[in-house]
Design an enzyme around this catalytic site. Structure first.
Site, PDB file in Angstrom:
ATOM      1  N   GLU A   1     -28.942  59.542 -29.795  1.00  0.00           N
ATOM      2  CA  GLU A   1     -27.980  58.442 -29.928  1.00  0.00           C
ATOM      3  C   GLU A   1     -26.755  58.642 -29.045  1.00  0.00           C
ATOM      4  OE1 GLU A   1     -26.703  57.764 -33.950  1.00  0.00           O
ATOM      5  OE2 GLU A   1     -25.252  56.237 -33.382  1.00  0.00           O
TER       6      GLU A   1
ATOM      7  N   GLU B   1     -21.323  54.080 -45.271  1.00  0.00           N
ATOM      8  CA  GLU B   1     -21.464  52.969 -44.327  1.00  0.00           C
ATOM      9  C   GLU B   1     -22.050  51.725 -44.996  1.00  0.00           C
ATOM     10  OE1 GLU B   1     -23.645  54.779 -41.034  1.00  0.00           O
ATOM     11  OE2 GLU B   1     -21.750  55.443 -40.160  1.00  0.00           O
TER      12      GLU B   1
ATOM     13  N   ARG C   1     -11.494  61.636 -40.835  1.00  0.00           N
ATOM     14  CA  ARG C   1     -12.923  61.506 -41.158  1.00  0.00           C
ATOM     15  C   ARG C   1     -13.625  62.866 -41.187  1.00  0.00           C
ATOM     16  NH1 ARG C   1     -17.331  57.755 -37.900  1.00  0.00           N
ATOM     17  NH2 ARG C   1     -19.120  59.097 -38.279  1.00  0.00           N
TER      18      ARG C   1
ATOM     19  N   ASP D   1     -20.390  63.011 -36.239  1.00  0.00           N
ATOM     20  CA  ASP D   1     -21.624  62.243 -36.130  1.00  0.00           C
ATOM     21  C   ASP D   1     -22.387  62.561 -34.843  1.00  0.00           C
ATOM     22  OD1 ASP D   1     -23.566  60.476 -36.763  1.00  0.00           O
ATOM     23  OD2 ASP D   1     -22.348  58.673 -36.583  1.00  0.00           O
TER      24      ASP D   1
END
Ligand code: GCU
Length: 660
Positions: free
Chosen positions: A385, A278, A328, A357
């Site tokens: 999150e 990232e 991914r 994620d």
């Protein structure tokens, strides 16, 4: 400031059984002193006393030298630095440890047991943590970041460690944090964000004194301090023109800097690195491998016994959504498996528990168990999150337990394969520590599962309830179980279905947006069209991701006929009429779970309201207020997801409920 703090799972009353007794603490050293201080404080409250050698004692906490002279309850002297023996006989309890941390953990074991530590028939037990490193990573920035704020993905206020651009002057709160962590077995903390910005890069060098101050506040409770560093540090901090891991100047730079880190923090734990991920710099820029990168830092840390945690969260975050050949989910395995055996002994590969994620449902990452020659840390996310951002109740114990019990080769569980368990912390400077008071249960459960990954999470929750509410009667205990036990399942029901993931608002990741990431560069797609939904990750027709697993999993995930329902859309693109093992079609499952999930959130809100007379008013009010938001948000999720799929598929709800 500590006075205003919520005591979480260490209210004064939790120490009643210890504090009413006469206790002998035998042993010297800083952690024995901490134990003595804890016992003395409890005795001051409840009338017991610390006694000297020779006097009768109801509790003996004994630090042996770990050698032949040590007399443990089973005649065993050596429990390592962290283990302890516990024995009970004739109304007396004895804790024996050969290391300071073991003594401290033994004390907290007695605290957890309460009166039961002393009463009942004779018992002799030995306790040792299954995982040597049980760590919290704080994604805290020193300077407030213009987009991410101070704590990246933080939902509990500002940072516990940093304020006004530097380490806090008053660190009593950090000390109290260390105490809470010790009481659930956590022994390490990384004090800054894995995304290391300019200001934070300096913590490694000219600002190491601030890290040392934090480390000093955590040390009395056996918590070691780690630091996130940028791979480009030799360039960012200067004076080198390169950060190439094979360049001798770079090696010397890290060796020198690390020597000074240990001068400031002698028990420093090591570095955490997010590289080539990232946008963070890494060894790829120099044509080097991740093993080259990790070994560079490992070599600098080795003389001092430090460890580098090298994160495996490496993928292409600038993917073209039109490109169906890139998956991914495959990335971490593809990048790292070829490097197995090349990492230094003090390098630990830190792998997120799922391949994407931290979604509410993912399969266990196929990288876990696929690198037998490499030390492994499994990373979970206590900060919520993607699971309600501490506005929703979502107790993650059952999810983590599933991960830890998963057997990648069909035999050995993840909890036994791993060297370390790491959670992204959910704590900030909020008076309740975690924003949502019930999110404290996630932090506690994490620590206890890291100590014993085979533990039943519901039994851990019982411990948390009993400690947090020492006078909890049946009604409160049952009420807390009612709102927490099924909260992860409820959250899963009203959000993205059947393992497909994402469908969140881009950027901040709160609330629904079904196509929010569908045409983005992030590699997070669900591919819904008028006929069906899901990602084909099979080997036969899809991306081949399923084949990254060992058997029996590769075969099981490969076919929609054997793939578990809850992961179906993660592994397969199926028509809306596909019939699940449950007997429902995919589309009807989507409708039903979304209605049910909202009903469960409404029911939890009702149960909580009924506990008002049993919970401290400020705490009750904070949770009640968050339930209003949770129910509102759950309805929003339900309506957006259901409407989306009704419009795409044209298949009506067989129960004729309102879908917009
Ligand atoms: C997620 C999260 C980021 C974080 C990253 C990581 O992508 O949204 O904020 O930096 O994970 O784990 O490194």
């Amino acid at each position: 400031m500590t006075d205003a703090l919520d005591p979480a799972w260490l209210p004064d009353d939790a120490f009643r059984a210890v504090g009413t007794r006469r206790t002998l603490v035998r042993g010297t050293g800083p952690l024995a002193d901490t134990v003595r201080g804890e016992v003395a404080a409890a005795c001051a409250r409840f009338g017991g006393a610390l006694v000297d050698e020779g006097a009768p004692a109801g509790l003996v906490l004994e630090l042996t030298d770990g050698g032949a002279s040590g007399v443990g309850p089973g005649g065993v002297g050596d429990f390592g630095d962290e283990g302890f023996g516990y024995a009970r006989a004739d109304g007396r309890a004895t804790v024996t440890a050969s290391g300071g941390r073991g003594l401290l953990y033994g004390l907290f074991h007695v605290v957890r047991l309460g009166e039961a530590a002393f009463l009942g028939g004779p018992v002799r037990e030995e306790h040792r943590p299954a995982l040597a490193l049980r760590m919290l990573d704080h994604w805290d920035n020193v300077a407030v970041h213009p987009v991410m704020g101070q704590v990246e993905r933080g939902y509990a206020g500002g940072s516990l460690f940093w304020s006004d651009g530097r380490a806090r002057d008053a660190l009593d709160r950090v000390r109290a944090y260390g105490r809470l962590l010790a009481a659930c077995g956590i022994n390490a903390v990384c004090v800054n964000n894995v995304n290391v910005h300019e200001t934070e890069a300096h913590l490694l060098t000219d600002r190491i004194g601030e890290v040392a101050a934090i480390a000093a506040a955590l040390r009395p409770y056996g918590v070691r301090t780690h630091l996130s560093v940028t791979f480009a540090a030799p360039v960012v901090l200067g004076p080198l023109p390169t950060a190439d891991p094979l360049d001798a100047r770079v090696r010397d730079w890290w060796a020198g800097v690390t020597e000074r880190v240990y001068e400031a923090v002698p028990d420093f734990g090591g570095y955490v690195v997010k590289a080539d991920s990232e946008g963070q710099p890494g060894p790829f820029a120099y044509g080097r491998t991740h093993a080259d990168g990790a070994n560079l830092l490992a070599a600098a840390l080795a003389p001092y016994g430090g460890t580098v945690h090298w994160r495996a969260f490496v993928y292409d975050h600038r993917q073209d959504w039109r490109d169906r050949s890139t998956d991914r989910a495959r990335a971490a395995y593809d990048h790292f498996v070829p490097l197995d055996g090349e990492f230094a002994a003090n390098a630990v590969l830190q792998v997120k528990h799922g391949p994407m994620d931290f979604q509410v449902r993912e399969p266990v990452s196929p990288l876990i168990g696929a690198m037998p020659g490499t030390r492994l840390a499994v990373e979970v996310q206590a900060t919520q999150e993607y699971t309600g951002q501490q506005r929703h109740v979502c107790w993650l114990g059952p999810m983590w337990s599933e991960v830890l019990r998963f057997r990648p080769d069909g035999e050995v569980a993840v909890g036994r394969l791993a060297d370390a368990l790491v959670a992204v912390s959910n704590v900030g400077d909020d008076p309740f520590w975690t924003g949502h008071p019930l999110a404290q249960a996630n932090l506690y459960t994490f620590g206890r599962l890291a100590w014993d990954p085979a533990a039943d999470p519901r039994a851990v929750l019982d411990e948390w309830i009993a400690l947090t509410h020492p006078d909890a009667g049946r009604r409160l205990t049952e009420g807390l179980h009612a709102v927490l036990d099924g909260s992860w399942a409820a959250y899963e029901k009203y959000t993205a279905p059947l393992g497909v993931g994402f469908m969140v608002q881009p950027g901040h990741h709160y609330g629904p947006s079904v196509d929010g990431y569908e045409y983005s560069p992030w590699g997070t797609y669900h591919f819904a069209d008028r006929d069906g939904v899901g990602v084909d990750r099979g080997a036969a027709t899809g991306t081949g991701y399923a084949a990254q697993y060992a058997e029996p999993w590769a075969k099981l995930f490969e076919s929609p006929g054997t793939c578990p329902d809850e992961l179906l859309l993660f592994f397969h693109h199926v028509p809306y009429g596909h019939v699940l093992h449950s007997g429902k079609t995919v589309i009807q499952h989507i409708y039903d779970t979304h209605f049910e999930g909202v009903e469960e959130a409404e029911e939890a809100r009702r149960v909580w309201a009924g506990l008002a007379d049993l919970v401290e008013p400020a705490r009750h009010a904070r949770v009640a207020e968050r339930y209003e938001e949770q129910v509102r948000s759950a309805r929003e999720w339900r309506d957006q997801v259901n409407s989306y799929f009704l419009r795409k598929s044209g298949v009506p709800d067989e129960r004729g409920r309102t879908i917009h």
